[in-house]
Design a protein around this motif. Structure first.
Motif, PDB file in Angstrom:
ATOM      1  N   MET A   1     -41.991  37.456 -27.174  1.00  0.00           N
ATOM      2  CA  MET A   1     -41.912  37.356 -28.627  1.00  0.00           C
ATOM      3  C   MET A   1     -42.604  36.078 -29.063  1.00  0.00           C
ATOM      4  O   MET A   1     -42.383  35.031 -28.509  1.00  0.00           O
ATOM      5  N   SER A   2     -43.423  36.168 -30.074  1.00  0.00           N
ATOM      6  CA  SER A   2     -44.148  35.015 -30.581  1.00  0.00           C
ATOM      7  C   SER A   2     -43.480  34.522 -31.855  1.00  0.00           C
ATOM      8  O   SER A   2     -43.145  35.313 -32.731  1.00  0.00           O
ATOM      9  N   THR A   3     -43.248  33.220 -31.950  1.00  0.00           N
ATOM     10  CA  THR A   3     -42.620  32.657 -33.144  1.00  0.00           C
ATOM     11  C   THR A   3     -43.388  31.433 -33.606  1.00  0.00           C
ATOM     12  O   THR A   3     -44.134  30.835 -32.858  1.00  0.00           O
ATOM     13  N   GLU A   4     -43.184  31.088 -34.872  1.00  0.00           N
ATOM     14  CA  GLU A   4     -43.715  29.871 -35.459  1.00  0.00           C
ATOM     15  C   GLU A   4     -42.627  29.271 -36.318  1.00  0.00           C
ATOM     16  O   GLU A   4     -41.693  29.949 -36.714  1.00  0.00           O
ATOM     17  N   ILE A   5     -42.780  28.003 -36.621  1.00  0.00           N
ATOM     18  CA  ILE A   5     -41.805  27.333 -37.478  1.00  0.00           C
ATOM     19  C   ILE A   5     -42.258  27.475 -38.921  1.00  0.00           C
ATOM     20  O   ILE A   5     -43.399  27.206 -39.248  1.00  0.00           O
ATOM     21  N   LEU A   6     -41.330  27.885 -39.778  1.00  0.00           N
ATOM     22  CA  LEU A   6     -41.601  27.984 -41.209  1.00  0.00           C
ATOM     23  C   LEU A   6     -40.474  27.333 -41.989  1.00  0.00           C
ATOM     24  O   LEU A   6     -39.359  27.236 -41.516  1.00  0.00           O
ATOM     25  N   GLU A   7     -40.774  26.977 -43.189  1.00  0.00           N
ATOM     26  CA  GLU A   7     -39.804  26.278 -44.006  1.00  0.00           C
ATOM     27  C   GLU A   7     -38.791  27.215 -44.644  1.00  0.00           C
ATOM     28  O   GLU A   7     -39.108  28.274 -45.119  1.00  0.00           O
ATOM     29  N   ALA A  65     -46.018  35.850 -46.790  1.00  0.00           N
ATOM     30  CA  ALA A  65     -46.756  34.949 -47.678  1.00  0.00           C
ATOM     31  C   ALA A  65     -47.516  35.717 -48.753  1.00  0.00           C
ATOM     32  O   ALA A  65     -47.570  35.294 -49.906  1.00  0.00           O
ATOM     33  N   VAL A  66     -48.078  36.870 -48.395  1.00  0.00           N
ATOM     34  CA  VAL A  66     -48.873  37.653 -49.344  1.00  0.00           C
ATOM     35  C   VAL A  66     -47.999  38.558 -50.211  1.00  0.00           C
ATOM     36  O   VAL A  66     -48.156  38.608 -51.430  1.00  0.00           O
ATOM     37  N   MET A  67     -47.083  39.266 -49.587  1.00  0.00           N
ATOM     38  CA  MET A  67     -46.285  40.269 -50.290  1.00  0.00           C
ATOM     39  C   MET A  67     -44.970  39.735 -50.857  1.00  0.00           C
ATOM     40  O   MET A  67     -44.336  40.393 -51.671  1.00  0.00           O
ATOM     41  N   GLY A  68     -44.537  38.571 -50.372  1.00  0.00           N
ATOM     42  CA  GLY A  68     -43.274  38.020 -50.847  1.00  0.00           C
ATOM     43  C   GLY A  68     -42.057  38.612 -50.163  1.00  0.00           C
ATOM     44  O   GLY A  68     -40.938  38.397 -50.603  1.00  0.00           O
ATOM     45  N   THR A  69     -42.289  39.382 -49.082  1.00  0.00           N
ATOM     46  CA  THR A  69     -41.158  39.953 -48.352  1.00  0.00           C
ATOM     47  C   THR A  69     -40.404  38.846 -47.616  1.00  0.00           C
ATOM     48  O   THR A  69     -40.945  37.768 -47.379  1.00  0.00           O
ATOM     49  N   TYR A  70     -39.172  39.116 -47.264  1.00  0.00           N
ATOM     50  CA  TYR A  70     -38.350  38.132 -46.575  1.00  0.00           C
ATOM     51  C   TYR A  70     -38.562  38.222 -45.071  1.00  0.00           C
ATOM     52  O   TYR A  70     -38.787  39.305 -44.538  1.00  0.00           O
ATOM     53  N   VAL A  71     -38.499  37.068 -44.417  1.00  0.00           N
ATOM     54  CA  VAL A  71     -38.517  36.997 -42.958  1.00  0.00           C
ATOM     55  C   VAL A  71     -37.116  36.597 -42.514  1.00  0.00           C
ATOM     56  O   VAL A  71     -36.341  36.035 -43.287  1.00  0.00           O
ATOM     57  N   VAL A  72     -36.785  36.891 -41.248  1.00  0.00           N
ATOM     58  CA  VAL A  72     -35.499  36.512 -40.692  1.00  0.00           C
ATOM     59  C   VAL A  72     -35.742  35.491 -39.589  1.00  0.00           C
ATOM     60  O   VAL A  72     -36.457  35.770 -38.633  1.00  0.00           O
ATOM     61  N   ALA A  73     -35.172  34.311 -39.744  1.00  0.00           N
ATOM     62  CA  ALA A  73     -35.302  33.255 -38.746  1.00  0.00           C
ATOM     63  C   ALA A  73     -34.421  33.564 -37.546  1.00  0.00           C
ATOM     64  O   ALA A  73     -33.512  34.403 -37.615  1.00  0.00           O
ATOM     65  N   LEU A  74     -34.678  32.883 -36.440  1.00  0.00           N
ATOM     66  CA  LEU A  74     -33.861  33.084 -35.242  1.00  0.00           C
ATOM     67  C   LEU A  74     -32.385  32.821 -35.506  1.00  0.00           C
ATOM     68  O   LEU A  74     -31.522  33.461 -34.918  1.00  0.00           O
ATOM     69  N   CYS A  75     -32.083  31.892 -36.424  1.00  0.00           N
ATOM     70  CA  CYS A  75     -30.689  31.556 -36.724  1.00  0.00           C
ATOM     71  C   CYS A  75     -30.040  32.552 -37.679  1.00  0.00           C
ATOM     72  O   CYS A  75     -28.844  32.481 -37.936  1.00  0.00           O
ATOM     73  N   PRO A 115     -31.740  23.023 -36.265  1.00  0.00           N
ATOM     74  CA  PRO A 115     -31.197  22.846 -34.912  1.00  0.00           C
ATOM     75  C   PRO A 115     -30.804  24.169 -34.244  1.00  0.00           C
ATOM     76  O   PRO A 115     -31.000  24.332 -33.042  1.00  0.00           O
ATOM     77  N   GLN A 116     -30.258  25.112 -35.014  1.00  0.00           N
ATOM     78  CA  GLN A 116     -29.869  26.412 -34.451  1.00  0.00           C
ATOM     79  C   GLN A 116     -31.092  27.180 -33.960  1.00  0.00           C
ATOM     80  O   GLN A 116     -31.090  27.734 -32.872  1.00  0.00           O
ATOM     81  N   CYS A 117     -32.143  27.230 -34.789  1.00  0.00           N
ATOM     82  CA  CYS A 117     -33.374  27.926 -34.404  1.00  0.00           C
ATOM     83  C   CYS A 117     -33.963  27.296 -33.146  1.00  0.00           C
ATOM     84  O   CYS A 117     -34.384  27.994 -32.223  1.00  0.00           O
ATOM     85  N   LYS A 118     -34.002  25.978 -33.108  1.00  0.00           N
ATOM     86  CA  LYS A 118     -34.592  25.266 -31.977  1.00  0.00           C
ATOM     87  C   LYS A 118     -33.828  25.581 -30.692  1.00  0.00           C
ATOM     88  O   LYS A 118     -34.427  25.860 -29.650  1.00  0.00           O
ATOM     89  N   GLU A 119     -32.504  25.579 -30.769  1.00  0.00           N
ATOM     90  CA  GLU A 119     -31.673  25.872 -29.595  1.00  0.00           C
ATOM     91  C   GLU A 119     -31.906  27.306 -29.108  1.00  0.00           C
ATOM     92  O   GLU A 119     -32.074  27.541 -27.911  1.00  0.00           O
ATOM     93  N   ILE A 120     -31.956  28.255 -30.014  1.00  0.00           N
ATOM     94  CA  ILE A 120     -32.180  29.659 -29.655  1.00  0.00           C
ATOM     95  C   ILE A 120     -33.563  29.823 -29.043  1.00  0.00           C
ATOM     96  O   ILE A 120     -33.729  30.466 -28.004  1.00  0.00           O
ATOM     97  N   TYR A 121     -34.577  29.233 -29.667  1.00  0.00           N
ATOM     98  CA  TYR A 121     -35.947  29.334 -29.181  1.00  0.00           C
ATOM     99  C   TYR A 121     -36.067  28.750 -27.775  1.00  0.00           C
ATOM    100  O   TYR A 121     -36.667  29.356 -26.895  1.00  0.00           O
ATOM    101  N   GLU A 122     -35.486  27.580 -27.555  1.00  0.00           N
ATOM    102  CA  GLU A 122     -35.552  26.937 -26.243  1.00  0.00           C
ATOM    103  C   GLU A 122     -34.829  27.759 -25.173  1.00  0.00           C
ATOM    104  O   GLU A 122     -35.257  27.811 -24.039  1.00  0.00           O
ATOM    105  N   SER A 123     -33.739  28.431 -25.539  1.00  0.00           N
ATOM    106  CA  SER A 123     -33.007  29.245 -24.571  1.00  0.00           C
ATOM    107  C   SER A 123     -33.809  30.487 -24.194  1.00  0.00           C
ATOM    108  O   SER A 123     -33.630  31.045 -23.114  1.00  0.00           O
ATOM    109  N   MET A 124     -34.714  30.927 -25.078  1.00  0.00           N
ATOM    110  CA  MET A 124     -35.542  32.105 -24.801  1.00  0.00           C
ATOM    111  C   MET A 124     -36.685  31.771 -23.857  1.00  0.00           C
ATOM    112  O   MET A 124     -37.273  32.657 -23.257  1.00  0.00           O
TER     113      MET A 124
END
Length: 72
Positions: A1-7, A33-43, A61-70
């Motif tokens: 799974m590929s992820t990136e950090i977003l605000e 970004a284009v359509m305005g749809t919602y994304v779901v973060a790892l947390c 911190p929750q996202c970072k912990e989940i990502y690192e465990s993956m």
């Protein structure tokens, strides 16, 4: 799974401190970004993509912990 950090700005009180960025699926970023749809973060946070992080931006911190465990 590929992820990136977003605000995902934390919106609590007037003095919330720095905005947090979350890990989300990379393939959903452009669509959101284009359509305005919602994304779901790892947390589990759900939000539309509005900004990209800059180097040194604070990460959820929750996202970072989940990502690192993956990674193992």
């Amino acid at each position: 799974m590929s992820t990136e950090i977003l605000e995902r700005p934390e919106t609590k009180d007037a003095d919330t401190g720095p905005e947090m960025f979350h890990y989300v699926r990379k393939e959903k970023i452009a669509e959101s970004a284009v359509m305005g749809t919602y994304v779901v973060a790892l947390c589990g946070e759900k939000f539309p993509v509005t900004k990209s992080p800059k180097p040194g931006s604070p990460v959820c911190p929750q996202c970072k912990e989940i990502y690192e465990s993956m990674q193992h």
